[in-house]
Design a protein around this motif. Structure first.
Motif, PDB file in Angstrom:
ATOM      1  N   PRO A 159       0.845  -1.197   0.000  1.00 39.46           N
ATOM      2  CA  PRO A 159       0.000   0.000   0.000  1.00 39.46           C
ATOM      3  C   PRO A 159       0.884   1.253   0.000  1.00 39.46           C
ATOM      4  N   THR A 160       0.341   2.343  -0.505  1.00 40.00           N
ATOM      5  CA  THR A 160       1.081   3.603  -0.579  1.00 40.00           C
ATOM      6  C   THR A 160       0.466   4.601   0.397  1.00 40.00           C
ATOM      7  N   GLN A 161       1.279   5.104   1.335  1.00 38.29           N
ATOM      8  CA  GLN A 161       0.806   6.158   2.228  1.00 38.29           C
ATOM      9  C   GLN A 161       0.914   7.473   1.483  1.00 38.29           C
ATOM     10  N   TYR A 162      -0.107   8.328   1.624  1.00 39.24           N
ATOM     11  CA  TYR A 162      -0.099   9.596   0.903  1.00 39.24           C
ATOM     12  C   TYR A 162      -0.678  10.720   1.753  1.00 39.24           C
ATOM     13  N   LEU A 163      -0.316  11.926   1.366  1.00 41.85           N
ATOM     14  CA  LEU A 163      -0.866  13.155   1.916  1.00 41.85           C
ATOM     15  C   LEU A 163      -1.533  13.872   0.759  1.00 41.85           C
ATOM     16  N   LEU A 164      -2.853  14.034   0.829  1.00 42.38           N
ATOM     17  CA  LEU A 164      -3.615  14.721  -0.214  1.00 42.38           C
ATOM     18  C   LEU A 164      -3.927  16.126   0.306  1.00 42.38           C
ATOM     19  N   ILE A 165      -3.541  17.134  -0.445  1.00 47.72           N
ATOM     20  CA  ILE A 165      -3.749  18.523  -0.038  1.00 47.72           C
ATOM     21  C   ILE A 165      -4.659  19.217  -1.042  1.00 47.72           C
ATOM     22  N   VAL A 166      -5.666  19.931  -0.527  1.00 47.74           N
ATOM     23  CA  VAL A 166      -6.555  20.754  -1.346  1.00 47.74           C
ATOM     24  C   VAL A 166      -6.282  22.210  -0.985  1.00 47.74           C
ATOM     25  N   GLU A 167      -5.877  23.000  -1.961  1.00 51.20           N
ATOM     26  CA  GLU A 167      -5.669  24.436  -1.759  1.00 51.20           C
ATOM     27  C   GLU A 167      -6.658  25.193  -2.629  1.00 51.20           C
ATOM     28  N   ILE A 168      -7.284  26.216  -2.042  1.00 51.29           N
ATOM     29  CA  ILE A 168      -8.214  27.059  -2.796  1.00 51.29           C
ATOM     30  C   ILE A 168      -7.633  28.473  -2.838  1.00 51.29           C
ATOM     31  N   PHE A 169      -7.575  29.018  -4.049  1.00 50.13           N
ATOM     32  CA  PHE A 169      -7.053  30.359  -4.292  1.00 50.13           C
ATOM     33  C   PHE A 169      -8.205  31.265  -4.714  1.00 50.13           C
ATOM     34  N   ASN A 170      -8.261  32.471  -4.142  1.00 49.42           N
ATOM     35  CA  ASN A 170      -9.298  33.424  -4.534  1.00 49.42           C
ATOM     36  C   ASN A 170      -8.931  34.065  -5.883  1.00 49.42           C
ATOM     37  N   PRO A 171      -9.779  34.938  -6.451  1.00 50.71           N
ATOM     38  CA  PRO A 171      -9.479  35.540  -7.756  1.00 50.71           C
ATOM     39  C   PRO A 171      -8.175  36.352  -7.779  1.00 50.71           C
TER      40      PRO A 171
END
Length: 155
Positions: free
Chosen positions: A74-86
Motif C-alpha cells: 500500500p502507498t501512504q499519501y498526503l492529499l492537499i486541497v488548496e483554494i485560491f481566490n481571484p
C-alpha cells in the motif's frame, strides 16, 4: 532456428524474475504511483455545482487511483486541497493522510465555508498528492501524482 537446451535455463530464470517483480512496477507510461482521476465541486448536499453564493459551503471531492499493480505494498499519501481566490491568494488548505492499496480507488472531500465578505469571481482549486509533509520527509519528500486543478465561481 532451434534454441539449444543450455540457453533455455537462463532465459527461463530471467522470465521468472520479471514475473515476480512485475507487481511492484508501475503501469507503463505512468510517472507517479497515484493518479488524480477526478476533482469535482459539490454543494453541502452532495450535488455537483460550480457556482456558489457567499456564505455557502463548497465541497471539493477528489478521486485518486493507485497505479501500482495488485500485489505491491500500500502507498501512504498526503492529499492537499488548496483554494485560491481571484487575486490568487490561498484562502483555504485542507488535507487528508491515508493509505491506498495497489490498484485501488479512493475518494475524499474537503469543505470550505465561503466567507460572507469573500471576493466574487473565479476561484482555483489545486490538489497535490505527496508522500508526506516536506518538513517531515526531508530529502525523501516526493510528489506521488501530477497536480490536479479545477475552478468554481463565487457570486
Amino acid at each position: 532456428m532451434v534454441m539449444r537446451q543450455k540457453h533455455r535455463l537462463p532465459i527461463l530464470t530471467i522470465l521468472i524474475i520479471l514475473v515476480l517483480l512485475s507487481p511492484y512496477v508501475m503501469i507503463s507510461g505512468q510517472q507517479y504511483p497515484i493518479v488524480i482521476t477526478g476533482i469535482r465541486t459539490l454543494d453541502i448536499m452532495g450535488n455537483v455545482k460550480t457556482s456558489f453564493a457567499r456564505g455557502s459551503t463548497v465541497v471539493v471531492e477528489v478521486t485518486i487511483q493507485s497505479q501500482v499493480y495488485a500485489y505491491g505494498p500500500p502507498t501512504q499519501y498526503l492529499l492537499i486541497v488548496e483554494i485560491f481566490n481571484p487575486q490568487q491568494y490561498v484562502v483555504f488548505i485542507g488535507f487528508v493522510i491515508d493509505v491506498i492499496d495497489p490498484g485501488a480507488t479512493k475518494t475524499a472531500g474537503s469543505g470550505y465555508l465561503i466567507p460572507t465578505g469573500a471576493s466574487t469571481g473565479t476561484y482555483t482549486v489545486k490538489v497535490f498528492v505527496w508522500n508526506g509533509w516536506p518538513s517531515q520527509m526531508g530529502n525523501n519528500w516526493e510528489p506521488l501524482a501530477d497536480i490536479g486543478q479545477t475552478t468554481f465561481t463565487v457570486t
